[in-house]
Design a protein around this motif. Structure first.
Motif, PDB file in Angstrom:
ATOM      1  N   ASP A 157      33.720  25.129  49.440  1.00  0.00           N
ATOM      2  CA  ASP A 157      35.153  24.321  50.777  1.00  0.00           C
ATOM      3  C   ASP A 157      34.565  23.392  52.084  1.00  0.00           C
ATOM      4  O   ASP A 157      35.064  23.228  52.046  1.00  0.00           O
ATOM      5  CB  ASP A 157      36.514  24.686  50.429  1.00  0.00           C
ATOM      6  CG  ASP A 157      37.079  25.522  49.430  1.00  0.00           C
ATOM      7  OD1 ASP A 157      36.806  24.578  48.551  1.00  0.00           O
ATOM      8  OD2 ASP A 157      37.681  26.548  49.077  1.00  0.00           O
ATOM      9  N   LYS A 203      45.370  25.062  45.572  1.00  0.00           N
ATOM     10  CA  LYS A 203      45.116  24.588  47.232  1.00  0.00           C
ATOM     11  C   LYS A 203      46.000  22.869  47.518  1.00  0.00           C
ATOM     12  O   LYS A 203      47.094  22.478  46.928  1.00  0.00           O
ATOM     13  CB  LYS A 203      43.881  24.420  47.303  1.00  0.00           C
ATOM     14  CG  LYS A 203      42.859  25.619  47.406  1.00  0.00           C
ATOM     15  CD  LYS A 203      41.580  24.679  47.516  1.00  0.00           C
ATOM     16  CE  LYS A 203      40.446  25.898  47.031  1.00  0.00           C
ATOM     17  NZ  LYS A 203      39.239  25.759  46.849  1.00  0.00           N
ATOM     18  N   ASN A 204      46.140  22.912  48.572  1.00  0.00           N
ATOM     19  CA  ASN A 204      47.438  21.886  49.304  1.00  0.00           C
ATOM     20  C   ASN A 204      47.237  20.460  47.993  1.00  0.00           C
ATOM     21  O   ASN A 204      48.467  20.216  48.384  1.00  0.00           O
ATOM     22  CB  ASN A 204      47.610  21.939  50.899  1.00  0.00           C
ATOM     23  CG  ASN A 204      47.916  22.883  51.180  1.00  0.00           C
ATOM     24  OD1 ASN A 204      48.957  23.811  50.394  1.00  0.00           O
ATOM     25  ND2 ASN A 204      48.100  23.226  52.729  1.00  0.00           N
ATOM     26  N   ILE A 221      42.363  22.103  51.456  1.00  0.00           N
ATOM     27  CA  ILE A 221      41.769  22.873  50.957  1.00  0.00           C
ATOM     28  C   ILE A 221      42.191  24.303  51.586  1.00  0.00           C
ATOM     29  O   ILE A 221      42.152  25.425  50.227  1.00  0.00           O
ATOM     30  CB  ILE A 221      39.913  23.054  51.014  1.00  0.00           C
ATOM     31  CG1 ILE A 221      39.622  23.446  52.780  1.00  0.00           C
ATOM     32  CG2 ILE A 221      39.454  21.370  50.983  1.00  0.00           C
ATOM     33  CD1 ILE A 221      38.780  24.093  53.014  1.00  0.00           C
ATOM     34  N   PRO A 257      44.404  27.372  50.585  1.00  0.00           N
ATOM     35  CA  PRO A 257      45.871  27.615  50.354  1.00  0.00           C
ATOM     36  C   PRO A 257      47.273  27.396  50.475  1.00  0.00           C
ATOM     37  O   PRO A 257      47.772  28.177  52.042  1.00  0.00           O
ATOM     38  CB  PRO A 257      45.229  29.035  49.509  1.00  0.00           C
ATOM     39  CG  PRO A 257      44.503  29.755  50.886  1.00  0.00           C
ATOM     40  CD  PRO A 257      44.238  28.750  51.629  1.00  0.00           C
TER      41      PRO A 257
END
Length: 101
Positions: free
Chosen positions: A24, A74-75, A66, A68
């Motif tokens: 990420d 994740k979004n 990215i 949580p």
């Protein structure tokens, strides 16, 4: 001989830095580099404020995607599931057009 080695429990363990996975962080850094290279080609020198805003906001938005959310997703994954669920859009029927009141 009291040496301690950093042997991970799992061979497939994912590396975390500052609470985010390494993949990420690479994604956020890559989006910043891509925004910088893209902005230098697209924005003229007279729009330096918009270019600077674009360069700053691109990694910030990718960082938001990215992070949580509830449920361990994740979004970006939550947004994908939201839009995938609403494939069909419902349109109300216009009864007046058919001559009925």
């Amino acid at each position: 001989m009291d040496e301690k080695y950093g042997v991970p429990r799992d061979v497939y363990a994912r590396v975390k830095i500052i609470g985010l996975f390494m993949v990420d962080l690479v994604f956020v850094g890559g989006s910043g580099v891509m925004a910088l290279s893209f902005a230098l080609k697209v924005f003229p020198p007279s729009q330096w404020a918009q270019m600077l805003l674009f360069i700053i906001l691109s990694p910030v938005l990718s960082l938001y995607l990215i992070l949580p959310t509830n449920g361990g997703k994740k979004n970006w994954n939550s947004m994908y599931l939201f839009f995938r669920r609403r494939r069909k859009r419902y349109v109300s029927l216009n009864y007046i057009r058919g001559g009925k009141l």
